[in-house]
Design a protein around this motif. Sequence first.
Motif, PDB file in Angstrom:
ATOM      1  N   GLY A 105       1.490  -2.297   6.344  1.00  0.00           N
ATOM      2  CA  GLY A 105       1.353  -0.879   6.988  1.00  0.00           C
ATOM      3  C   GLY A 105       1.694   0.228   6.601  1.00  0.00           C
ATOM      4  O   GLY A 105       1.750   0.982   6.563  1.00  0.00           O
ATOM      5  N   TYR A 106       2.939   0.316   6.933  1.00  0.00           N
ATOM      6  CA  TYR A 106       4.430   0.603   6.494  1.00  0.00           C
ATOM      7  C   TYR A 106       3.720   0.943   4.186  1.00  0.00           C
ATOM      8  O   TYR A 106       3.968   2.239   3.922  1.00  0.00           O
ATOM      9  CB  TYR A 106       5.043   0.336   6.766  1.00  0.00           C
ATOM     10  CG  TYR A 106       6.230   1.323   6.371  1.00  0.00           C
ATOM     11  CD1 TYR A 106       6.320   2.438   7.223  1.00  0.00           C
ATOM     12  CD2 TYR A 106       6.913   0.885   5.426  1.00  0.00           C
ATOM     13  CE1 TYR A 106       7.618   3.213   6.694  1.00  0.00           C
ATOM     14  CE2 TYR A 106       8.555   1.972   5.448  1.00  0.00           C
ATOM     15  CZ  TYR A 106       8.636   3.293   5.616  1.00  0.00           C
ATOM     16  OH  TYR A 106       9.011   3.769   5.249  1.00  0.00           O
ATOM     17  N   PHE A 107       3.500  -0.062   3.936  1.00  0.00           N
ATOM     18  CA  PHE A 107       3.852  -0.763   2.607  1.00  0.00           C
ATOM     19  C   PHE A 107       2.542   0.591   2.036  1.00  0.00           C
ATOM     20  O   PHE A 107       2.894   1.259   1.260  1.00  0.00           O
ATOM     21  CB  PHE A 107       4.034  -2.538   1.964  1.00  0.00           C
ATOM     22  CG  PHE A 107       3.896  -1.346   0.364  1.00  0.00           C
ATOM     23  CD1 PHE A 107       4.939  -1.616   0.336  1.00  0.00           C
ATOM     24  CD2 PHE A 107       2.485  -2.111   0.173  1.00  0.00           C
ATOM     25  CE1 PHE A 107       4.250  -1.484  -1.736  1.00  0.00           C
ATOM     26  CE2 PHE A 107       2.548  -2.430  -1.102  1.00  0.00           C
ATOM     27  CZ  PHE A 107       3.047  -2.246  -2.085  1.00  0.00           C
ATOM     28  N   ALA A 108       1.616   0.309   2.731  1.00  0.00           N
ATOM     29  CA  ALA A 108       0.469   0.961   2.444  1.00  0.00           C
ATOM     30  C   ALA A 108       0.397   2.300   3.062  1.00  0.00           C
ATOM     31  O   ALA A 108      -0.451   3.288   1.751  1.00  0.00           O
ATOM     32  CB  ALA A 108      -1.057   0.148   3.523  1.00  0.00           C
ATOM     33  N   PRO A 133      -6.297   2.271  -4.436  1.00  0.00           N
ATOM     34  CA  PRO A 133      -5.428   2.639  -3.924  1.00  0.00           C
ATOM     35  C   PRO A 133      -4.601   1.248  -4.588  1.00  0.00           C
ATOM     36  O   PRO A 133      -4.918   0.457  -4.380  1.00  0.00           O
ATOM     37  CB  PRO A 133      -5.110   2.855  -2.201  1.00  0.00           C
ATOM     38  CG  PRO A 133      -6.592   3.137  -2.449  1.00  0.00           C
ATOM     39  CD  PRO A 133      -7.645   2.106  -3.319  1.00  0.00           C
ATOM     40  N   MET A 134      -3.055   1.160  -4.670  1.00  0.00           N
ATOM     41  CA  MET A 134      -2.186   0.432  -4.657  1.00  0.00           C
ATOM     42  C   MET A 134      -2.387  -0.296  -3.876  1.00  0.00           C
ATOM     43  O   MET A 134      -1.906  -1.474  -4.331  1.00  0.00           O
ATOM     44  CB  MET A 134      -0.834   1.709  -5.491  1.00  0.00           C
ATOM     45  CG  MET A 134       0.219   0.002  -5.980  1.00  0.00           C
ATOM     46  SD  MET A 134       1.426   1.065  -6.162  1.00  0.00           S
ATOM     47  CE  MET A 134       0.616   1.515  -7.766  1.00  0.00           C
ATOM     48  N   TYR A 135      -1.838   0.106  -2.979  1.00  0.00           N
ATOM     49  CA  TYR A 135      -1.660  -1.064  -1.689  1.00  0.00           C
ATOM     50  C   TYR A 135      -2.996  -1.955  -1.445  1.00  0.00           C
ATOM     51  O   TYR A 135      -2.598  -3.102  -1.896  1.00  0.00           O
ATOM     52  CB  TYR A 135      -1.682  -0.271   0.081  1.00  0.00           C
ATOM     53  CG  TYR A 135      -2.860  -0.178   0.488  1.00  0.00           C
ATOM     54  CD1 TYR A 135      -3.386  -0.907   0.685  1.00  0.00           C
ATOM     55  CD2 TYR A 135      -2.571   1.727   0.288  1.00  0.00           C
ATOM     56  CE1 TYR A 135      -4.423  -0.021   1.406  1.00  0.00           C
ATOM     57  CE2 TYR A 135      -4.186   1.992   0.748  1.00  0.00           C
ATOM     58  CZ  TYR A 135      -4.273   1.314   1.971  1.00  0.00           C
ATOM     59  OH  TYR A 135      -5.251   1.910   2.568  1.00  0.00           O
ATOM     60  N   LEU A 176      -3.666   6.894  -6.505  1.00  0.00           N
ATOM     61  CA  LEU A 176      -4.872   5.637  -7.031  1.00  0.00           C
ATOM     62  C   LEU A 176      -4.635   5.005  -8.045  1.00  0.00           C
ATOM     63  O   LEU A 176      -4.466   6.210  -8.957  1.00  0.00           O
ATOM     64  CB  LEU A 176      -5.859   6.845  -6.796  1.00  0.00           C
ATOM     65  CG  LEU A 176      -6.483   7.730  -5.691  1.00  0.00           C
ATOM     66  CD1 LEU A 176      -7.475   8.370  -5.848  1.00  0.00           C
ATOM     67  CD2 LEU A 176      -6.915   5.709  -4.645  1.00  0.00           C
ATOM     68  N   ILE A 177      -5.837   3.761  -8.434  1.00  0.00           N
ATOM     69  CA  ILE A 177      -5.257   3.832  -9.904  1.00  0.00           C
ATOM     70  C   ILE A 177      -6.397   2.697 -10.388  1.00  0.00           C
ATOM     71  O   ILE A 177      -6.902   2.914  -9.879  1.00  0.00           O
ATOM     72  CB  ILE A 177      -4.498   2.786  -9.694  1.00  0.00           C
ATOM     73  CG1 ILE A 177      -4.077   1.188  -9.139  1.00  0.00           C
ATOM     74  CG2 ILE A 177      -2.278   3.205 -10.052  1.00  0.00           C
ATOM     75  CD1 ILE A 177      -3.017   0.570  -8.894  1.00  0.00           C
ATOM     76  N   SER A 178      -6.758   3.100 -11.891  1.00  0.00           N
ATOM     77  CA  SER A 178      -7.370   2.431 -12.293  1.00  0.00           C
ATOM     78  C   SER A 178      -7.052   1.048 -12.828  1.00  0.00           C
ATOM     79  O   SER A 178      -6.091   0.900 -13.883  1.00  0.00           O
ATOM     80  CB  SER A 178      -8.226   3.236 -13.671  1.00  0.00           C
ATOM     81  OG  SER A 178      -8.517   4.470 -12.705  1.00  0.00           O
TER      82      SER A 178
END
Length: 114
Positions: free
Chosen positions: A15-18, A38-40, A24-26
């Motif tokens: 959760g902290y990491f998120a 989202p990267m997470y 945002l990535i593709s």
Amino acid sequence: MFTTIVFLILAIVFGYFATQNTELISITLANYTLQQIPMYIVLGVTFLLGLAISWILSLIDNVFVAFQLKGKDSTINEARKTILDLTKKVNQLELENAKLEGKLENDVLQEDSL
């Protein structure tokens, strides 16, 4: 209880990491493009895929180990049967030896009495 505590700790860490990696990535897979992810989520999914693959490989390894152990169990059972057969044979030979010694003593006693 230990598993629950570890799970909660990992959930808090994730959760902290998120919250720290919300950009945002593709992603492009072959000809498909996934945008605005989202990267997470990407990292969480790849982590879960890695766990699944390692679990499958471990399962395959366990199957091979089970086959090896089954082969060793049959070898041990064959060895036990051989030991049992040899023990019976030794007992028979000891009885035969005792009979022969008794017969020999009787023959010696008969010769002494003559």
